[in-house]
Design a protein around this motif. Structure first.
Motif, PDB file in Angstrom:
ATOM      1  N   LYS A 141       0.354  -1.011  -0.302  1.00 40.22           N
ATOM      2  CA  LYS A 141       0.385   0.152  -0.335  1.00 40.22           C
ATOM      3  C   LYS A 141       0.306   1.141   0.373  1.00 40.22           C
ATOM      4  O   LYS A 141       1.874   1.392   0.794  1.00 40.22           O
ATOM      5  N   ARG A 142       0.298   2.633  -0.804  1.00 37.92           N
ATOM      6  CA  ARG A 142       1.036   3.762  -0.977  1.00 37.92           C
ATOM      7  C   ARG A 142       1.287   4.885   0.719  1.00 37.92           C
ATOM      8  O   ARG A 142       2.631   4.420   0.703  1.00 37.92           O
ATOM      9  N   ALA A 143       0.375   4.188   1.509  1.00 37.93           N
ATOM     10  CA  ALA A 143       0.513   4.813   3.013  1.00 37.93           C
ATOM     11  C   ALA A 143       2.261   4.015   3.279  1.00 37.93           C
ATOM     12  O   ALA A 143       2.845   4.587   4.480  1.00 37.93           O
ATOM     13  N   ASP A 144       2.295   2.735   3.308  1.00 39.41           N
ATOM     14  CA  ASP A 144       2.838   1.469   3.539  1.00 39.41           C
ATOM     15  C   ASP A 144       4.731   2.324   3.561  1.00 39.41           C
ATOM     16  O   ASP A 144       5.199   2.143   4.339  1.00 39.41           O
ATOM     17  N   MET A 145       4.073   1.793   2.281  1.00 39.30           N
ATOM     18  CA  MET A 145       5.637   2.328   0.945  1.00 39.30           C
ATOM     19  C   MET A 145       6.511   3.855   1.737  1.00 39.30           C
ATOM     20  O   MET A 145       7.750   4.082   2.326  1.00 39.30           O
ATOM     21  N   LYS A 146       5.155   5.005   1.651  1.00 37.37           N
ATOM     22  CA  LYS A 146       6.058   6.337   2.175  1.00 37.37           C
ATOM     23  C   LYS A 146       6.537   6.213   3.867  1.00 37.37           C
ATOM     24  O   LYS A 146       7.394   6.547   3.828  1.00 37.37           O
ATOM     25  N   ALA A 147       5.566   5.830   4.394  1.00 33.27           N
ATOM     26  CA  ALA A 147       6.085   5.262   5.985  1.00 33.27           C
ATOM     27  C   ALA A 147       7.400   4.201   5.845  1.00 33.27           C
ATOM     28  O   ALA A 147       8.602   5.057   6.931  1.00 33.27           O
ATOM     29  N   ASN A 148       7.690   3.848   5.079  1.00 31.87           N
ATOM     30  CA  ASN A 148       8.861   2.975   5.126  1.00 31.87           C
ATOM     31  C   ASN A 148       9.891   4.008   4.553  1.00 31.87           C
ATOM     32  O   ASN A 148      11.507   3.955   5.249  1.00 31.87           O
ATOM     33  N   PHE A 149       9.822   4.805   3.242  1.00 34.01           N
ATOM     34  CA  PHE A 149      10.828   6.378   3.446  1.00 34.01           C
ATOM     35  C   PHE A 149      10.502   7.026   3.716  1.00 34.01           C
ATOM     36  O   PHE A 149      11.929   7.113   3.869  1.00 34.01           O
ATOM     37  N   ASP A 150      10.043   7.455   4.815  1.00 30.13           N
ATOM     38  CA  ASP A 150      10.402   8.605   5.799  1.00 30.13           C
ATOM     39  C   ASP A 150      11.087   8.082   6.986  1.00 30.13           C
ATOM     40  O   ASP A 150      11.961   8.619   7.642  1.00 30.13           O
ATOM     41  N   SER A 151      10.886   6.451   6.907  1.00 31.90           N
ATOM     42  CA  SER A 151      11.918   5.858   8.113  1.00 31.90           C
ATOM     43  C   SER A 151      13.224   5.743   7.482  1.00 31.90           C
ATOM     44  O   SER A 151      14.126   5.950   8.724  1.00 31.90           O
ATOM     45  N   LEU A 152      13.509   6.160   7.049  1.00 31.94           N
ATOM     46  CA  LEU A 152      15.227   6.082   6.310  1.00 31.94           C
ATOM     47  C   LEU A 152      15.066   7.473   5.558  1.00 31.94           C
ATOM     48  O   LEU A 152      16.983   7.338   6.046  1.00 31.94           O
ATOM     49  N   LEU A 153      14.327   8.319   5.610  1.00 33.98           N
ATOM     50  CA  LEU A 153      15.370   9.125   5.012  1.00 33.98           C
ATOM     51  C   LEU A 153      15.318  10.421   5.360  1.00 33.98           C
ATOM     52  O   LEU A 153      15.098  12.063   5.654  1.00 33.98           O
ATOM     53  N   GLY A 154      13.581  10.828   6.231  1.00 34.12           N
ATOM     54  CA  GLY A 154      13.353  11.426   7.776  1.00 34.12           C
ATOM     55  C   GLY A 154      14.434  11.995   8.847  1.00 34.12           C
ATOM     56  O   GLY A 154      13.900  12.234   9.453  1.00 34.12           O
ATOM     57  N   THR A 155      15.385  11.137   8.635  1.00 39.39           N
ATOM     58  CA  THR A 155      16.069  11.309   9.808  1.00 39.39           C
ATOM     59  C   THR A 155      17.168  12.394   9.301  1.00 39.39           C
ATOM     60  O   THR A 155      17.354  12.492   8.431  1.00 39.39           O
ATOM     61  N   PRO A 156      18.842  12.304  10.771  1.00 33.44           N
ATOM     62  CA  PRO A 156      19.632  13.273  10.342  1.00 33.44           C
ATOM     63  C   PRO A 156      20.839  12.346   9.281  1.00 33.44           C
ATOM     64  O   PRO A 156      21.291  12.946   8.941  1.00 33.44           O
ATOM     65  N   GLU A 157      20.614  11.373   9.704  1.00 31.97           N
ATOM     66  CA  GLU A 157      21.820  10.365   9.082  1.00 31.97           C
ATOM     67  C   GLU A 157      21.279   9.972   7.807  1.00 31.97           C
ATOM     68  O   GLU A 157      21.899   9.666   6.507  1.00 31.97           O
ATOM     69  N   GLY A 158      19.541  10.469   6.766  1.00 25.01           N
ATOM     70  CA  GLY A 158      18.853  10.293   5.251  1.00 25.01           C
ATOM     71  C   GLY A 158      19.125  11.530   5.384  1.00 25.01           C
ATOM     72  O   GLY A 158      18.925  11.455   4.055  1.00 25.01           O
TER      73      GLY A 158
END
Length: 270
Positions: free
Chosen positions: A207-224
């Motif tokens: 699902k699109r929402a699950d995919m977005k949450a996955n991307f946000d978890s990887l790119l939404g941090t200072p390390e990302g």
């Protein structure tokens, strides 16, 4: 720093390629900056003129999938080929359309290999030493969920680079990879958006929402969201150098993470 070199850079219209082109030119190297599309020619030439670097940067159209662009580029007399152009497709590997997979391989694997073969053959015929540097990725050494297809192209590039390093060493041709962490150039963010061109909640299991949450978890941090200037400064040092490591992961904490990940991989269980 090495002596002044003539360096061809692909994907020089933005991000790492553009920043490295300007940094190397300021050090006196002669840069041939290849960009993919015609509008980038005008924009980059304006930037070159504004920086007063017309004598050190020549901007050319070099779509690495265009055989005519490639034929012209290979006629250039260069010391270093910096293969930096690339694209990224994202989304679940078990659902992504195969035409997108093929396209990602065309740009990230087949085209860089073709250019490398052509420059290597030219240097061997001329009896000239040369160097090829590939922009790989931290993803060339591990596989985060949702980026499997893109990073598989970088895994392939790592294997090709290692083979080339061994095969071309007798001819005095050197090979290196550069493996950036998650720097905020816009590349990773654009790649994440690509999945939403085709993901359909009525068709796909993911699902699109699950995919977005996955991307946000990887790119939404200072390390990302690392400052790309750090990577550009490293590229400026690595690309023209006559000596150095084969694989160059930046920053250090990413190298440490990758080494730990690879060790743990031996204990993974199904």
């Amino acid at each position: 720093m090495s002596t002044k070199k003539t360096i061809l850079i692909t994907g020089a219209g933005s991000g790492f390629g553009e920043g490295t082109a300007f940094g190397l030119a300021k050090l006196g190297h002669k840069i041939i900056a290849g960009v993919q599309i015609a509008p980038q020619l005008t924009e980059l030439r304006k930037k070159v003129e504004a920086a007063g670097l017309q004598d050190n940067i020549e901007v050319i159209k070099l779509d690495i999938l265009d055989k005519y662009d490639v034929a012209l580029a290979v006629k250039r007399d260069i010391d270093v080929f910096f293969s930096n152009a690339g694209i990224g497709e994202s989304g679940p590997a078990f659902e992504i359309p195969l035409d997108l997979v093929r396209g990602n391989y065309e740009t990230n694997v087949f085209a860089p290999l073709e250019l490398s073969q052509k420059f290597a053959a030219k240097w061997i015929r001329e009896g000239k030493n040369g160097k090829i540097v590939f922009t790989s990725s931290m993803g060339g050494l591990f596989t985060p969920s949702g980026y499997g297809i893109y990073v598989s192209t970088k895994h392939a590039l790592e294997a090709i680079a290692e083979a080339l390093a061994n095969e071309l060493n007798p001819y005095g041709i050197k090979i290196q990879t550069i493996n950036p962490g998650a720097y905020l150039t816009g590349y990773n963010e654009t790649m994440a958006e690509n999945a939403f061109r085709w993901l359909d909640d009525e068709v796909n299991f993911t699902k699109r929402a699950d995919m977005k949450a996955n991307f946000d978890s990887l790119l939404g941090t200072p390390e990302g969201r690392l400052d790309p200037q750090e990577m550009i400064e490293a590229m400026i040092e690595i690309v023209p150098s006559d000596e150095g490591k084969f694989r160059n992961v930046v920053p250090q904490f990413v190298e440490d993470m990758l080494k730990e990940h690879q060790l743990k991989a031996w204990e993974n269980r199904i």
